[in-house]
Every structure is written in C-alpha cells, then in structure tokens.
Design an enzyme around this catalytic site. Structure first.
Site, mmCIF file in Angstrom:
data_model
loop_
_atom_site.group_PDB
_atom_site.id
_atom_site.type_symbol
_atom_site.label_atom_id
_atom_site.label_comp_id
_atom_site.label_asym_id
_atom_site.label_seq_id
_atom_site.Cartn_x
_atom_site.Cartn_y
_atom_site.Cartn_z
ATOM 1 N N ARG A 38 0.835 -1.208 0.000
ATOM 2 C CA ARG A 38 0.000 0.000 0.000
ATOM 3 C C ARG A 38 0.870 1.259 0.000
ATOM 4 O O ARG A 38 0.552 2.241 -0.672
ATOM 5 C CB ARG A 38 -0.952 -0.023 1.208
ATOM 6 C CG ARG A 38 -1.910 1.142 1.257
ATOM 7 C CD ARG A 38 -3.002 0.950 2.342
ATOM 8 N NE ARG A 38 -3.650 2.217 2.632
ATOM 9 C CZ ARG A 38 -3.578 2.870 3.792
ATOM 10 N NH1 ARG A 38 -2.898 2.354 4.822
ATOM 11 N NH2 ARG A 38 -4.167 4.027 3.942
ATOM 12 N N HIS A 65 0.663 4.111 -2.841
ATOM 13 C CA HIS A 65 0.284 5.502 -2.543
ATOM 14 C C HIS A 65 1.422 6.483 -2.821
ATOM 15 O O HIS A 65 1.169 7.655 -3.117
ATOM 16 C CB HIS A 65 -0.209 5.632 -1.103
ATOM 17 C CG HIS A 65 -1.610 5.162 -0.920
ATOM 18 N ND1 HIS A 65 -2.423 5.590 0.094
ATOM 19 C CD2 HIS A 65 -2.363 4.306 -1.650
ATOM 20 C CE1 HIS A 65 -3.618 5.010 0.003
ATOM 21 N NE2 HIS A 65 -3.594 4.215 -1.042
ATOM 22 N N HIS A 115 -5.865 -6.263 -3.636
ATOM 23 C CA HIS A 115 -6.774 -6.391 -2.488
ATOM 24 C C HIS A 115 -6.996 -7.842 -2.078
ATOM 25 O O HIS A 115 -7.853 -8.119 -1.245
ATOM 26 C CB HIS A 115 -8.096 -5.659 -2.758
ATOM 27 C CG HIS A 115 -7.995 -4.183 -2.573
ATOM 28 N ND1 HIS A 115 -9.021 -3.314 -2.830
ATOM 29 C CD2 HIS A 115 -6.968 -3.407 -2.134
ATOM 30 C CE1 HIS A 115 -8.636 -2.069 -2.571
ATOM 31 N NE2 HIS A 115 -7.389 -2.092 -2.158
ATOM 32 N N TRP A 141 -10.156 -8.985 2.907
ATOM 33 C CA TRP A 141 -10.932 -9.355 1.719
ATOM 34 C C TRP A 141 -11.118 -10.866 1.595
ATOM 35 O O TRP A 141 -11.969 -11.329 0.856
ATOM 36 C CB TRP A 141 -10.262 -8.818 0.464
ATOM 37 C CG TRP A 141 -10.412 -7.330 0.256
ATOM 38 C CD1 TRP A 141 -11.410 -6.708 -0.457
ATOM 39 C CD2 TRP A 141 -9.556 -6.281 0.722
ATOM 40 N NE1 TRP A 141 -11.222 -5.347 -0.440
ATOM 41 C CE2 TRP A 141 -10.099 -5.050 0.261
ATOM 42 C CE3 TRP A 141 -8.376 -6.247 1.484
ATOM 43 C CZ2 TRP A 141 -9.501 -3.809 0.534
ATOM 44 C CZ3 TRP A 141 -7.792 -5.014 1.759
ATOM 45 C CH2 TRP A 141 -8.349 -3.816 1.291
#
Ligand code: ZEM
Length: 289
Positions: free
Chosen positions: A46, A50, A174, A190
């Site tokens: 992540r 980002h 994800h 998830w």
C-alpha cells in the site's frame, strides 16, 4: 531526522548499492507475529502504491520520485492514514543504506512484499531521487475514494495513464491485507489468506453474495452469511461494471493471467513520473527460500 541521509542521495547514488542485499533486508522486516496478520507485506504494498499513484500524466506531477508521501501535508492526507507505520518500519534501512533514495526504498519494499508473499516477479529499476521538498507534495484527492464507484475509479486511474484492464489487474492487490477502522474507517480483510498474494480478490468478489455491513461505520459490504470478509464500495464496481467484470472473470479463472498482468501494471505504477538514468539496471529479483 533523515537530513543526513538525504543530503548524500544524488541522481546516481544507486550505483553504490547492492540491491540484492537491500531486498534481503526488506524481506527480513516483513514478518512480525504481533503486527496485523503477521506481516508488514500488505502495508508495504500500500505504501508503494500511494507513493506512486499520485501521478498526473497531463501535468507530469506526483509519483514516487522524491517520495513526497513522507512530507506534510501529503503524509497527513486521509488516504495515507497508517502509512507512517510502514515508513517507520523501513527507516532503519535508510540509515543502513544512506545512498538509497526514499522513493527507491518505498517502491522496492512493495516489490519485495509482492514477491515474498507468493506473487509474480516485478521488474524494478533504481534511480528515484530525494530531490523534492514539502512544497512538491501533491494536492489531496489524487488517490481513489473507496466510497465511490466505477466512474470515479476510472477518472483517478486514467489520470495516472492506466486503461481498464490495467486497473482491474492492479486492484487484485486487495487479496492482501485488510482495512483498519483506525486508518480508513473500513473494517476487515478481503479473504481468509491476507498474507498470500493470490487471485482471491476476484474469486471472492464473484463467488460470494455481498450485503451491506450492519454497523455505524462507513458503508461497506460483507459476505453473506459469514460476515468475515469485506468489499469496499469501489471494489464492488469491479463486479457491477461490465468492462471491469470481463477482466475480473478472466483473472478469477486464470491466476497466471492475473500474475502476468499485475506484474506489468504494478511495475508501470512504480515508475510513473520517474526519469531514470539511461543505464539504470532493471532488476528481476529472485524470491528468497
Ligand atoms: Zn487499496 N485500499 N485501494 N489498493 N490497498 C486499502 C488497503 C489496501 C482502495 C482503497 O480505498 C483502500 C489499490 C487500489 C485501491 C492495497 C493495495 C492497493 C484500504 C484500507 C482502502 C480503504 C486501508 C486501511 O484501512 O488500512 C481503492 C478505492 C482502490 C482503487 C479502486 C491498489 C491499486 C493497490 C496496489 C496495487 C493493500 C495491499 C491494502 C492493504 C493494506 C494493509 O495495511 O493491510
């Protein structure tokens, strides 16, 4: 403070670094039985995303060069909540390898995490600089808003220069990790193996019946009947949008196709906006045993 380390990083500082050793040292930081599901891998992925996904293809601003994600105000943007944890985990390696740029360190951490959690080999090049400052931070709102649907997701990723197939492949990340009420406000993983890189984002999305979670938190979905797994509203767009769905069906049926397409799209993401030295080597690191 990292000021000493930064001062030493020039456009070709990477020449002094044995990146196979950096790879090994990042891999050694992944496991921690006291953190989340036992691995920093998902939050490293992540962070890499980002740091890179702020890119705007039209104005050529944003992206991982300069790693402005570590500066306020970008570090405090809502989308980046919790990524201080990942940056702090990696900081000792900036001390150990002062010639590595933050952008190279953060993106390489994403590569190591994908590979060590069982995903595909990601081609990666060094050469990002530390030559940006707080005023180079991108404006808030460049990363996707989980509460929105397909047209917002397209707006955001088209701005980076991706097409529908690449977007559908990227969101397969994800499979990893979870949502934290203390970070995004959303809750849960998830699927049942959040520390393994798989095509389970797609299989879970298609195979389950997703119902609104009954709680006072932000609107999200949980699987019926267990309620153990989640989908964001934006995730659900990959099931309901007919174009995204054709890719989701292909990746659910064919993990190799997903791995191949993810590897290409993720490598592209990590390079957005970076001017690499012409002779920067392209690495394909081997996963450790
Ligand atoms: Zn995510 N993501 N993401 N993502 N993401 C979260 C967590 C993780 C969206 C999103 O709003 C959120 C991509 C695309 C999109 C990962 C990788 C990638 C969380 C939960 C949210 C809310 C944060 C929290 O609470 O900790 C949206 C709307 C996306 C576009 C449609 C892409 C692309 C990714 C990589 C290629 C990963 C690995 C996580 C899990 C982090 C963790 O700490 O476990």
């Amino acid at each position: 403070s990292s000021a000493d380390g930064e001062a030493k990083v020039t456009a070709d500082s990477w020449r002094k670094i044995d990146f196979q050793n950096v790879y090994k040292d990042i891999a050694a930081l992944l496991e921690d039985e006291d953190y989340d599901d036992g691995s920093y891998g998902p939050v490293f992925v992540r962070l890499a995303w980002h740091a890179s996904g702020t890119y705007d293809v039209r104005t050529k601003t944003g992206g991982s060069d300069g790693a402005t994600i570590r500066f306020a105000p970008e570090s405090g943007h809502g989308a980046n909540a919790g990524l201080d944890v990942a940056r702090a985990r990696l900081e000792p390696l900036k001390k150990k390898y002062p010639h590595i740029s933050y952008g190279d360190l953060y993106t390489l951490a994403g590569v190591v995490a994908v590979q060590e959690l069982g995903g595909p080999t990601i081609r990666w090049r060094p050469g990002r600089t530390d030559g940006k400052v707080a005023t180079d931070c991108t404006p808030d709102g460049r990363l996707p808003d989980a509460a929105q649907g397909a047209s917002h997701v397209r707006d955001i990723f088209y701005r980076m220069g991706f097409n529908d197939q690449e977007i559908a492949a990227l969101v397969g990340a994800h499979a990893l990790g979870r949502c934290h009420t203390t970070r995004s406000g959303y809750d849960g993983p998830w699927n049942a193996s959040p520390t393994a890189f798989t095509n389970f984002f797609y299989t879970e999305l298609l195979d389950n019946t997703w119902v609104p979670k009954k709680w006072s938190g932000p609107f999200q979905y949980v699987d019926k009947p267990s309620g153990a797994f989640m989908m964001l509203p934006a995730d659900m767009a990959f099931k309901t949008d007919p174009v995204f769905r054709t890719h989701v069906e292909r990746y659910a049926a064919d993990q190799d196709a997903f791995f191949a397409d993810f590897a290409k799209a993720f490598a592209k993401l990590l390079e957005l906006g970076v001017q690499f030295p012409a002779d920067a080597p392209v690495y394909e690191f081997k996963a450790l045993d």
